[in-house]
Design a protein around this motif. Structure first.
Motif, short mmCIF file in Angstrom:
data_model
loop_
_atom_site.label_atom_id
_atom_site.label_comp_id
_atom_site.label_asym_id
_atom_site.label_seq_id
_atom_site.Cartn_x
_atom_site.Cartn_y
_atom_site.Cartn_z
N ALA A 87 0.98 -1.09 0.05
CA ALA A 87 -0.15 0.04 0.15
C ALA A 87 0.93 1.30 0.07
CB ALA A 87 -1.33 -0.24 0.74
N GLN A 88 2.19 0.75 0.49
CA GLN A 88 2.99 2.35 0.98
C GLN A 88 3.44 2.50 -0.48
OE1 GLN A 88 6.25 1.03 3.61
NE2 GLN A 88 6.95 3.11 2.75
N SER A 89 3.87 1.30 -1.32
CA SER A 89 5.21 1.78 -2.31
C SER A 89 3.62 2.33 -3.39
CB SER A 89 5.38 0.02 -3.26
OG SER A 89 6.01 0.16 -1.99
N THR A 90 2.67 1.97 -3.37
CA THR A 90 1.12 2.12 -4.72
C THR A 90 0.60 3.47 -4.31
OG1 THR A 90 0.64 -0.27 -4.99
CG2 THR A 90 -0.84 1.95 -5.80
N CYS A 91 1.09 4.10 -3.03
CA CYS A 91 0.48 5.61 -2.31
C CYS A 91 1.76 6.96 -2.58
CB CYS A 91 -0.16 5.16 -0.89
SG CYS A 91 -1.57 5.30 -0.42
N PHE A 92 2.41 5.92 -2.95
CA PHE A 92 4.35 6.69 -3.22
C PHE A 92 4.35 7.40 -4.63
CE2 PHE A 92 6.85 6.66 1.06
CZ PHE A 92 6.15 8.25 1.31
N GLY A 93 3.82 5.79 -5.71
CA GLY A 93 3.92 5.88 -6.99
C GLY A 93 2.78 6.98 -7.77
N LEU A 94 1.95 6.96 -6.90
CA LEU A 94 0.33 7.73 -7.03
C LEU A 94 0.90 9.50 -7.36
CD1 LEU A 94 -2.39 5.39 -6.62
CD2 LEU A 94 -1.30 5.93 -8.87
N TYR A 95 1.54 9.62 -5.93
CA TYR A 95 2.31 10.69 -5.50
C TYR A 95 2.41 11.69 -6.82
CZ TYR A 95 4.66 14.46 -3.30
OH TYR A 95 5.31 15.25 -2.59
N PHE A 96 3.77 10.95 -7.16
CA PHE A 96 4.55 10.77 -7.42
C PHE A 96 4.15 11.21 -9.44
CE2 PHE A 96 7.75 8.50 -4.79
CZ PHE A 96 8.59 9.82 -4.46
N VAL A 97 3.47 10.40 -9.62
CA VAL A 97 2.91 10.83 -11.13
C VAL A 97 2.00 11.20 -11.15
CG1 VAL A 97 1.02 9.86 -12.68
CG2 VAL A 97 3.15 7.86 -11.49
N LEU A 98 1.10 11.33 -9.86
CA LEU A 98 -0.26 13.30 -10.01
C LEU A 98 0.74 14.62 -9.88
CD1 LEU A 98 -2.55 11.09 -7.99
CD2 LEU A 98 -2.99 11.75 -10.48
N GLU A 99 2.07 14.88 -8.79
CA GLU A 99 2.82 15.89 -8.87
C GLU A 99 3.50 15.80 -10.14
OE1 GLU A 99 5.49 17.27 -5.48
OE2 GLU A 99 6.86 15.84 -6.94
N ASP A 100 4.05 15.37 -10.72
CA ASP A 100 4.53 14.66 -12.22
C ASP A 100 3.91 15.46 -13.29
OD1 ASP A 100 7.03 14.03 -11.47
OD2 ASP A 100 6.47 12.07 -11.72
N LEU A 101 2.69 14.98 -13.68
CA LEU A 101 1.52 16.03 -14.20
C LEU A 101 0.52 17.39 -13.98
CD1 LEU A 101 -1.62 13.33 -13.86
CD2 LEU A 101 -0.05 14.07 -16.07
N THR A 102 1.77 18.07 -12.99
CA THR A 102 1.35 19.44 -12.51
C THR A 102 3.18 20.50 -12.95
OG1 THR A 102 1.88 19.41 -10.11
CG2 THR A 102 -0.40 18.63 -11.20
N LEU A 103 3.50 19.71 -13.00
CA LEU A 103 5.31 20.05 -12.43
C LEU A 103 5.15 21.59 -13.66
CD1 LEU A 103 7.42 20.27 -11.84
CD2 LEU A 103 8.84 18.50 -13.28
N MET A 107 6.17 25.26 -13.08
CA MET A 107 7.37 25.92 -13.70
C MET A 107 6.59 27.44 -14.35
SD MET A 107 9.01 22.92 -15.23
CE MET A 107 9.92 23.90 -16.22
N GLY A 108 5.39 27.21 -14.22
CA GLY A 108 4.75 28.62 -15.55
C GLY A 108 5.16 28.56 -16.88
N VAL A 109 5.03 27.04 -17.81
CA VAL A 109 5.77 27.12 -19.06
C VAL A 109 4.12 26.79 -19.70
CG1 VAL A 109 6.02 25.67 -20.60
CG2 VAL A 109 7.12 25.93 -18.14
#
Length: 224
Positions: A87-103, A107-109
């Motif tokens: 559960a921990q690994s799954t949630c961390f993976g989803l956190y990283f993916v969703l955060e990456d989508l907003t990068l 950045m203001g790009v």
């Protein structure tokens, strides 16, 4: 000391912790000097460093999902510890993916209207990941296998005692887990604050970030 510090900041993990420490100190000082020109400057520093640290974890989802797959093929469903780790690994993976989508938005790009909703979901998964990690560490402390005695020179000695005799500076598994719990309980205040579930203010969040950063930086410092 200077050479070790140089090695520390040259490592990716060490540099990230250095930036994190500057970020959280800036956050605390800005909150304490609110309304001043210094507070505005330090808030800018905090936001810029928070953005720069996102680059360090951009591909973090790869390790998380690889670990998740490994657990699925091993003991992810056969034990409580395995389930918590999965559960921990799954949630961390989803956190990283969703955060990456907003990068790009951050950045203001490329601004997107769904930025706030996605980041709320990302921070929710971050909170769950930390909660599962704390639960896993507590489970290991309470119900983990006891250290087995080993026989040496005709006498039985506890494996922990032997290990500490060989390497007195080596941390025991229990102390490592306690440290992990403290660090992650501190970090849990960040998503709780961002989500508005338990607002504690910048001073409290920044102060706990200082503590968790210093504790985790110790391990990296010892390895460089």
């Amino acid at each position: 000391m200077a050479q070790q510090f140089s090695r520390f900041v040259k490592s990716g993990a060490g540099l990230e912790k250095t930036l994190r420490l500057i970020q959280c100190v800036s956050q605390v000082v800005a909150a304490l000097t609110v309304g001043s020109a210094l507070a505005v400057q330090l808030t800018t520093v905090k936001l810029q460093l928070a953005l720069s640290r996102r680059y360090f974890r951009f591909f973090g989802f790869i390790d998380s999902f690889q670990h998740m797959i490994a657990l699925l093929g091993k003991d992810g469903f056969t034990s409580v510890a395995g389930l918590l780790e999965l559960a921990q690994s799954t949630c961390f993976g989803l956190y990283f993916v969703l955060e990456d989508l907003t990068l790009l938005h951050a950045m203001g790009v490329y601004a997107v209207p769904w930025h706030d909703r996605v980041m709320d979901q990302a921070n929710t998964f971050w909170f769950y990941a930390l909660a599962f990690s704390v639960a896993g560490a507590l489970w290991a402390l309470l119900f983990g296998p006891a250290e087995k005695p080993v026989k040496k020179n005709g006498q039985k000695k506890n494996q922990k005692a032997v290990s500490e005799k060989i390497n007195p500076t080596k941390a025991t598994p229990s102390s490592v887990r306690v440290k992990q719990i403290v660090v992650e309980l501190c970090d849990m205040l960040i998503p709780l604050e961002l989500l508005g579930w338990m607002p504690t203010g910048d001073v409290v969040v920044g102060s706990t970030m200082v503590l968790s950063t210093l504790l985790t930086a110790q391990d990296i410092w010892a390895q460089v």
